[in-house]
Design an enzyme around this catalytic site. Structure first.
Site, PDB file in Angstrom:
ATOM      1  N   VAL A 135       0.960  -0.767  -0.206  1.00 33.61           N
ATOM      2  CA  VAL A 135      -0.058  -0.124  -0.070  1.00 33.61           C
ATOM      3  C   VAL A 135       1.007   1.198   0.140  1.00 33.61           C
ATOM      4  O   VAL A 135       0.891   1.422   1.143  1.00 33.61           O
ATOM      5  CB  VAL A 135      -0.808   0.031   1.047  1.00 33.61           C
ATOM      6  N   PRO A 136       0.838   2.042  -1.032  1.00 34.25           N
ATOM      7  CA  PRO A 136       2.135   2.873  -1.234  1.00 34.25           C
ATOM      8  C   PRO A 136       2.063   4.229  -0.845  1.00 34.25           C
ATOM      9  O   PRO A 136       1.791   5.293  -1.166  1.00 34.25           O
ATOM     10  CB  PRO A 136       2.115   3.053  -2.524  1.00 34.25           C
ATOM     11  N   CYS A 137       1.587   4.515   0.406  1.00 33.23           N
ATOM     12  CA  CYS A 137       1.435   5.466   1.858  1.00 33.23           C
ATOM     13  C   CYS A 137       2.608   6.471   1.651  1.00 33.23           C
ATOM     14  O   CYS A 137       2.053   7.386   1.725  1.00 33.23           O
ATOM     15  CB  CYS A 137       1.682   5.223   3.518  1.00 33.23           C
ATOM     16  N   HIS A 138       3.561   5.342   0.857  1.00 35.65           N
ATOM     17  CA  HIS A 138       4.649   7.177   0.091  1.00 35.65           C
ATOM     18  C   HIS A 138       4.413   7.900  -0.731  1.00 35.65           C
ATOM     19  O   HIS A 138       4.929   8.996  -1.467  1.00 35.65           O
ATOM     20  CB  HIS A 138       5.667   6.351  -0.109  1.00 35.65           C
ATOM     21  N   ARG A 139       3.135   7.666  -1.932  1.00 37.17           N
ATOM     22  CA  ARG A 139       2.745   8.026  -2.922  1.00 37.17           C
ATOM     23  C   ARG A 139       1.354   9.733  -2.284  1.00 37.17           C
ATOM     24  O   ARG A 139       0.556  10.081  -2.972  1.00 37.17           O
ATOM     25  CB  ARG A 139       2.334   7.338  -4.009  1.00 37.17           C
TER      26      ARG A 139
END
Length: 177
Positions: A135-139
């Protein structure tokens, strides 16, 4: 059989845990593989470190490629949602749709949830993301394309490193496309 594994990536040793219902957690790297291993033992005390099954090994290969800058779509990953609060699940499902190299803001996600005043709650949910980098929370950025926070080891430096690997820039106009 359920378990967890530590694996090398371009940004350090990451971890992943799995069970009968799918991936139950992932871990961005600590300062060392030993640190990642220690974190995995604390997060998943009932599981043992073991060789990942084929489905998990394929996911590991995709995560490694993604962290080398090769776009991968991890949105179809079978995740174990049983321990994830309902609001967080809704946030993570939207974040799963953010393509490599693209970003959204906390406010964008709040809007998509139909809760325009929930940007802070979105940020808190992403700070508790048990599935990073799947889950790409860095995006997800703060308003105006600012980097915002990042609770993973290395903080916003890790977030920026991951965005740069994907050729995204925090000052870009947030977009899914």
């Amino acid at each position: 059989m359920a378990g967890w594994a530590v694996f090398d990536t371009a940004i350090g040793a990451c971890g992943i845990a799995w069970g009968d219902e799918g991936i139950c957690g992932a871990q961005l790297p600590h300062a060392s593989a030993a640190g990642t291993r220690q974190r995995m033992r604390r997060r998943f005390p009932a599981l043992a470190e073991r060789e990942p099954p084929a489905e998990v090994a394929a996911l590991i290969a995709d995560i490694q490629a993604q962290l080398r800058g090769e776009p991968r779509d991890l949105s179809a990953t079978r995740l174990d949602w049983r321990e994830v609060p309902a609001f967080h699940t809704r946030v993570y499902r939207i974040a799963l749709g953010i393509r490599s190299g693209s970003t959204l803001t906390y406010g964008d996600i709040a809007q998509r949830l139909g809760e325009p005043g929930a940007a802070r709650a979105v940020g808190q949910a992403l700070g508790a993301n048990p599935f990073a980098p799947i889950v790409p929370c860095h995006r997800v950025l703060a308003a105006g394309g600012r980097k915002g926070g990042f609770s993973a080891p290395g903080g916003t430096d890790t977030k920026l490193k991951m965005l740069l690997i994907e050729n995204a820039r925090p000052d870009d106009q947030p977009s899914l496309f």
